[in-house]
Design a protein around this motif. Structure first.
Motif, PDB file in Angstrom:
ATOM      1  N   GLY A 151       0.806  -1.220   0.000  1.00  0.00           N
ATOM      2  CA  GLY A 151       0.000   0.000   0.000  1.00  0.00           C
ATOM      3  C   GLY A 151       0.837   1.266   0.000  1.00  0.00           C
ATOM      4  N   TYR A 152       2.056   1.173  -0.492  1.00  0.00           N
ATOM      5  CA  TYR A 152       2.996   2.300  -0.540  1.00  0.00           C
ATOM      6  C   TYR A 152       3.349   2.832   0.846  1.00  0.00           C
ATOM      7  CZ  TYR A 152       2.452   2.444  -5.608  1.00  0.00           C
ATOM      8  OH  TYR A 152       2.445   2.109  -6.941  1.00  0.00           O
ATOM      9  N   LEU A 153       3.092   2.051   1.884  1.00  0.00           N
ATOM     10  CA  LEU A 153       3.524   2.423   3.227  1.00  0.00           C
ATOM     11  C   LEU A 153       4.962   1.965   3.435  1.00  0.00           C
ATOM     12  CD1 LEU A 153       0.390   1.425   5.342  1.00  0.00           C
ATOM     13  CD2 LEU A 153       1.187   3.746   4.883  1.00  0.00           C
ATOM     14  N   PRO A 154       5.777   2.742   4.129  1.00  0.00           N
ATOM     15  CA  PRO A 154       7.149   2.299   4.418  1.00  0.00           C
ATOM     16  C   PRO A 154       7.119   0.992   5.207  1.00  0.00           C
ATOM     17  CG  PRO A 154       6.882   4.640   4.915  1.00  0.00           C
ATOM     18  CD  PRO A 154       5.510   4.099   4.658  1.00  0.00           C
ATOM     19  N   ASP A 155       7.720  -0.033   4.644  1.00  0.00           N
ATOM     20  CA  ASP A 155       7.657  -1.369   5.239  1.00  0.00           C
ATOM     21  C   ASP A 155       8.763  -1.515   6.284  1.00  0.00           C
ATOM     22  OD1 ASP A 155       7.325  -3.987   5.885  1.00  0.00           O
ATOM     23  OD2 ASP A 155       7.729  -4.791   3.875  1.00  0.00           O
ATOM     24  N   LEU A 156       8.400  -1.388   7.540  1.00  0.00           N
ATOM     25  CA  LEU A 156       9.386  -1.465   8.619  1.00  0.00           C
ATOM     26  C   LEU A 156      10.017  -2.849   8.710  1.00  0.00           C
ATOM     27  CD1 LEU A 156       7.431   0.509  11.374  1.00  0.00           C
ATOM     28  CD2 LEU A 156       9.075   1.384   9.710  1.00  0.00           C
ATOM     29  N   LYS A 157       9.298  -3.849   8.247  1.00  0.00           N
ATOM     30  CA  LYS A 157       9.828  -5.220   8.279  1.00  0.00           C
ATOM     31  C   LYS A 157      10.950  -5.412   7.263  1.00  0.00           C
ATOM     32  CE  LYS A 157       5.459  -7.286   9.825  1.00  0.00           C
ATOM     33  NZ  LYS A 157       4.693  -6.016   9.841  1.00  0.00           N
ATOM     34  N   ALA A 158      11.070  -4.483   6.312  1.00  0.00           N
ATOM     35  CA  ALA A 158      12.115  -4.584   5.293  1.00  0.00           C
ATOM     36  C   ALA A 158      13.441  -4.017   5.793  1.00  0.00           C
ATOM     37  CB  ALA A 158      11.679  -3.842   4.033  1.00  0.00           C
ATOM     38  N   ILE A 159      13.458  -3.479   7.014  1.00  0.00           N
ATOM     39  CA  ILE A 159      14.686  -2.921   7.592  1.00  0.00           C
ATOM     40  C   ILE A 159      15.438  -4.034   8.298  1.00  0.00           C
ATOM     41  CG2 ILE A 159      15.636  -1.206   9.173  1.00  0.00           C
ATOM     42  CD1 ILE A 159      12.946   0.317   8.844  1.00  0.00           C
ATOM     43  N   PRO A 160      16.651  -4.357   7.880  1.00  0.00           N
ATOM     44  CA  PRO A 160      17.416  -5.429   8.545  1.00  0.00           C
ATOM     45  C   PRO A 160      17.647  -5.123  10.027  1.00  0.00           C
ATOM     46  CG  PRO A 160      18.425  -4.814   6.457  1.00  0.00           C
ATOM     47  CD  PRO A 160      17.367  -3.795   6.729  1.00  0.00           C
ATOM     48  N   GLU A 161      17.707  -6.158  10.829  1.00  0.00           N
ATOM     49  CA  GLU A 161      17.866  -6.015  12.280  1.00  0.00           C
ATOM     50  C   GLU A 161      19.115  -5.196  12.628  1.00  0.00           C
ATOM     51  OE1 GLU A 161      16.542  -7.097  16.287  1.00  0.00           O
ATOM     52  OE2 GLU A 161      15.630  -7.501  14.335  1.00  0.00           O
ATOM     53  N   ASP A 162      20.223  -5.475  11.948  1.00  0.00           N
ATOM     54  CA  ASP A 162      21.457  -4.761  12.287  1.00  0.00           C
ATOM     55  C   ASP A 162      21.388  -3.288  11.932  1.00  0.00           C
ATOM     56  OD1 ASP A 162      21.467  -5.480   9.543  1.00  0.00           O
ATOM     57  OD2 ASP A 162      23.632  -5.267   9.437  1.00  0.00           O
ATOM     58  N   VAL A 163      20.623  -2.946  10.887  1.00  0.00           N
ATOM     59  CA  VAL A 163      20.428  -1.541  10.509  1.00  0.00           C
ATOM     60  C   VAL A 163      19.538  -0.841  11.530  1.00  0.00           C
ATOM     61  CG1 VAL A 163      19.424   0.016   8.778  1.00  0.00           C
ATOM     62  CG2 VAL A 163      20.779  -1.965   8.040  1.00  0.00           C
ATOM     63  N   ALA A 164      18.452  -1.496  11.926  1.00  0.00           N
ATOM     64  CA  ALA A 164      17.537  -0.919  12.908  1.00  0.00           C
ATOM     65  C   ALA A 164      18.248  -0.639  14.229  1.00  0.00           C
ATOM     66  CB  ALA A 164      16.347  -1.852  13.128  1.00  0.00           C
ATOM     67  N   GLU A 165      19.133  -1.529  14.616  1.00  0.00           N
ATOM     68  CA  GLU A 165      19.837  -1.363  15.893  1.00  0.00           C
ATOM     69  C   GLU A 165      20.799  -0.176  15.875  1.00  0.00           C
ATOM     70  OE1 GLU A 165      21.600  -5.168  16.457  1.00  0.00           O
ATOM     71  OE2 GLU A 165      19.799  -6.063  17.365  1.00  0.00           O
ATOM     72  N   LYS A 166      21.271   0.193  14.680  1.00  0.00           N
ATOM     73  CA  LYS A 166      22.215   1.303  14.566  1.00  0.00           C
ATOM     74  C   LYS A 166      21.535   2.629  14.202  1.00  0.00           C
ATOM     75  CE  LYS A 166      25.931  -1.719  12.899  1.00  0.00           C
ATOM     76  NZ  LYS A 166      26.776  -2.058  11.723  1.00  0.00           N
ATOM     77  N   ALA A 167      20.284   2.565  13.772  1.00  0.00           N
ATOM     78  CA  ALA A 167      19.608   3.769  13.264  1.00  0.00           C
ATOM     79  C   ALA A 167      19.341   4.780  14.375  1.00  0.00           C
ATOM     80  CB  ALA A 167      18.303   3.382  12.582  1.00  0.00           C
ATOM     81  N   LYS A 168      19.412   6.054  14.023  1.00  0.00           N
ATOM     82  CA  LYS A 168      19.196   7.147  14.966  1.00  0.00           C
ATOM     83  C   LYS A 168      17.850   7.833  14.750  1.00  0.00           C
ATOM     84  CE  LYS A 168      21.335   9.569  18.252  1.00  0.00           C
ATOM     85  NZ  LYS A 168      22.479  10.458  17.924  1.00  0.00           N
ATOM     86  N   LEU A 169      17.476   7.989  13.468  1.00  0.00           N
ATOM     87  CA  LEU A 169      16.250   8.702  13.119  1.00  0.00           C
ATOM     88  C   LEU A 169      15.441   7.899  12.111  1.00  0.00           C
ATOM     89  CD1 LEU A 169      17.299  12.428  12.386  1.00  0.00           C
ATOM     90  CD2 LEU A 169      15.861  11.652  14.280  1.00  0.00           C
ATOM     91  N   LEU A 170      14.121   8.095  12.150  1.00  0.00           N
ATOM     92  CA  LEU A 170      13.205   7.578  11.134  1.00  0.00           C
ATOM     93  C   LEU A 170      12.365   8.755  10.651  1.00  0.00           C
ATOM     94  CD1 LEU A 170      11.510   5.467   9.551  1.00  0.00           C
ATOM     95  CD2 LEU A 170      10.204   5.081  11.662  1.00  0.00           C
ATOM     96  N   ILE A 171      12.431   9.047   9.340  1.00  0.00           N
ATOM     97  CA  ILE A 171      11.672  10.157   8.765  1.00  0.00           C
ATOM     98  C   ILE A 171      10.514   9.602   7.943  1.00  0.00           C
ATOM     99  CG2 ILE A 171      11.744  12.192   7.295  1.00  0.00           C
ATOM    100  CD1 ILE A 171      14.724  12.402   7.873  1.00  0.00           C
ATOM    101  N   LEU A 172       9.305  10.029   8.286  1.00  0.00           N
ATOM    102  CA  LEU A 172       8.087   9.621   7.584  1.00  0.00           C
ATOM    103  C   LEU A 172       7.361  10.847   7.047  1.00  0.00           C
ATOM    104  CD1 LEU A 172       6.763   7.012  10.174  1.00  0.00           C
ATOM    105  CD2 LEU A 172       7.948   6.507   8.027  1.00  0.00           C
ATOM    106  N   ASN A 173       6.497  10.636   6.050  1.00  0.00           N
ATOM    107  CA  ASN A 173       5.767  11.739   5.410  1.00  0.00           C
ATOM    108  C   ASN A 173       4.456  11.196   4.847  1.00  0.00           C
ATOM    109  OD1 ASN A 173       6.260  13.494   2.273  1.00  0.00           O
ATOM    110  ND2 ASN A 173       5.077  14.144   4.036  1.00  0.00           N
ATOM    111  N   MET A 174       3.341  11.486   5.561  1.00  0.00           N
ATOM    112  CA  MET A 174       2.036  10.981   5.133  1.00  0.00           C
ATOM    113  C   MET A 174       0.940  12.013   5.387  1.00  0.00           C
ATOM    114  SD  MET A 174       2.180   6.998   6.279  1.00  0.00           S
ATOM    115  CE  MET A 174       3.405   7.031   7.577  1.00  0.00           C
ATOM    116  N   PRO A 175       0.135  12.375   4.355  1.00  0.00           N
ATOM    117  CA  PRO A 175       0.263  11.978   2.955  1.00  0.00           C
ATOM    118  C   PRO A 175       1.616  12.421   2.413  1.00  0.00           C
ATOM    119  CG  PRO A 175      -1.852  13.076   3.325  1.00  0.00           C
ATOM    120  CD  PRO A 175      -1.026  13.270   4.557  1.00  0.00           C
ATOM    121  N   GLY A 176       2.161  11.620   1.513  1.00  0.00           N
ATOM    122  CA  GLY A 176       3.550  11.798   1.154  1.00  0.00           C
ATOM    123  C   GLY A 176       3.811  12.629  -0.081  1.00  0.00           C
ATOM    124  N   ASN A 177       5.053  12.975  -0.233  1.00  0.00           N
ATOM    125  CA  ASN A 177       5.579  13.634  -1.410  1.00  0.00           C
ATOM    126  C   ASN A 177       6.865  12.888  -1.780  1.00  0.00           C
ATOM    127  OD1 ASN A 177       6.619  15.324  -3.380  1.00  0.00           O
ATOM    128  ND2 ASN A 177       7.161  16.978  -1.966  1.00  0.00           N
TER     129      ASN A 177
END
Length: 387
Positions: A151-177
């Motif tokens: 549904g064009y939603l950012p798929d959080l399950k597609a983020i690898p575990e090791d990337v998620a553990e190191k990530a600092k920020l998550l930027i979302l935009n809905m309705p999006g551009n």
């Protein structure tokens, strides 16, 4: 004298918008009538009440000093707006921050929270300012795909575990551009759980929140239980109130994040012209009166363009809000070449999908910034496209 740009400048390519505009002017000089659906700048004027107020306030001798931050009138109006429209309580002193348009806030924000090489989660495709801000901070983008299957939603399950553990920020935009995916409390609940699990700060760009064509009102990230614990929301008056040129926006939410951004901005700017802030406060206090007719107009345009493109065999991302249409064209041509070919053959200006990321290949973004009759003319021209 030899002038050499910094190495950092290699990260910032010339904006595609300028290249499109230059080519369009060349075609116009040859007699082509242009229909500009590229830049997302509202074509409708601000409400007369706002224009009059800005004019009167600008005449005051006392209106020309530094404001340094958001004035009390503005911050309190933001707080009232969120309470009234989103049922969200905000402390105007600690949970509201003025920015010089949302672009300024978004580009500077990663520098307040990220060290070099930190990971920021964003989308592909996504608004160009996100990646610009991440690069400016020296951080690294990890791109979440926007798939039609999800549904064009950012798929959080597609983020690898090791990337998620190191990530600092998550930027979302809905309705999006450029992709106008729909916000929902259910999805935001999933985001909050994800953020808490991995200790990730959330930034939701709500610039198009008033452009909803179904339902009773805008959906705010902050209306989701637990949202203020993990993040902030940035909103702008540029689109929803046709005040793009005034460059006025705000960040709301987590007070600690707001405090950090205040510290950064105190070293960057001295605020916004007081009459603009006062006019923005007036707009927010009359949001229902001002945005309802704008929403009606944009809903009609949205329907016209969506249905028209589908009838031409284009695949259009489903949406019930936002200011753009994200469409896959039925031609075997890369998106940049296609956008220039459109201008050359039809005079219709769009933005190639790859402007917003590699996954935008095969797509263009069309802005709802022309009246219905002009959109119908554009669709008629697209029928005669020969590629």
């Amino acid at each position: 004298m030899k002038i050499v740009p910094s190495k950092k400048m290699s990260l910032f390519e010339p904006a595609m918008f300028g290249q499109l505009k230059k080519f369009a002017k060349e075609q116009q000089a040859k007699g082509m009538e242009l229909i500009d659906l590229s830049l997302g700048s509202p074509d409708l004027p601000p409400h007369e009440m706002l224009r009059n107020h800005l004019s009167e306030q600008s005449k005051l001798e006392t209106s020309y000093g530094y404001t340094l931050t958001g004035i009390k009138e503005f911050n309190e109006a933001v707080s009232r707006y969120y309470k009234r429209c989103n049922q969200v309580e905000l402390d105007p002193e600690t949970e509201v921050l003025l920015t010089i348009g949302s672009q300024e806030g978004l580009v500077h924000l990663p520098s307040a929270f990220c060290d070099p090489e930190d990971i920021v989660l964003t989308t592909n495709p996504g608004y160009v300012a996100y990646d610009a801000g991440i690069k400016f901070a020296g951080a690294k983008s990890f791109f979440i795909p926007l798939d039609i299957e999800n549904g064009y939603l950012p798929d959080l399950k597609a983020i690898p575990e090791d990337v998620a553990e190191k990530a600092k920020l998550l930027i979302l935009n809905m309705p999006g551009n450029p992709v106008p995916m729909e916000p929902s409390i259910e999805y935001f609940t999933e985001v909050i759980a994800f953020a808490k699990k991995y200790n990730i700060l959330v930034v939701h760009d709500a610039a198009y929140s008033e452009f909803y064509f179904t339902g009773d009102g805008p959906i705010s990230f902050l209306a989701t239980p637990g949202a203020k614990e993990v993040g902030i929301e940035i909103n702008s008056l540029s689109k929803s109130f046709s005040l793009a040129g005034t460059r006025v926006a705000y960040i709301v939410g987590n007070p600690e994040m707001i405090s950090i951004m205040k510290q950064l901005k105190s070293n960057l700017d001295f605020g916004i012209f007081e009459p603009i802030q006062s006019t923005a406060a007036l707009a927010l206090d009359h949001a229902e009166e001002i945005t309802a007719p704008l929403r009606k107009t944009f809903a009609e345009r949205h329907k016209t363009l969506m249905n028209g493109l589908k009838a031409l065999g284009w695949e259009v991302a489903p949406s019930n809000g936002g200011m753009f249409v994200w469409a896959k064209y039925p031609y075997s041509l890369d998106s940049v070449s296609f956008a220039f070919k459109l201008i050359e053959q039809t005079g219709v200006m769009t933005v190639p999908g790859t402007t917003f990321g590699s996954d935008g290949e095969g797509y263009v973004r069309l802005a709802l910034v022309q009246p219905v009759d002009v959109l119908e003319k554009a669709l008629e021209r697209l029928k005669n496209l020969s590629i």
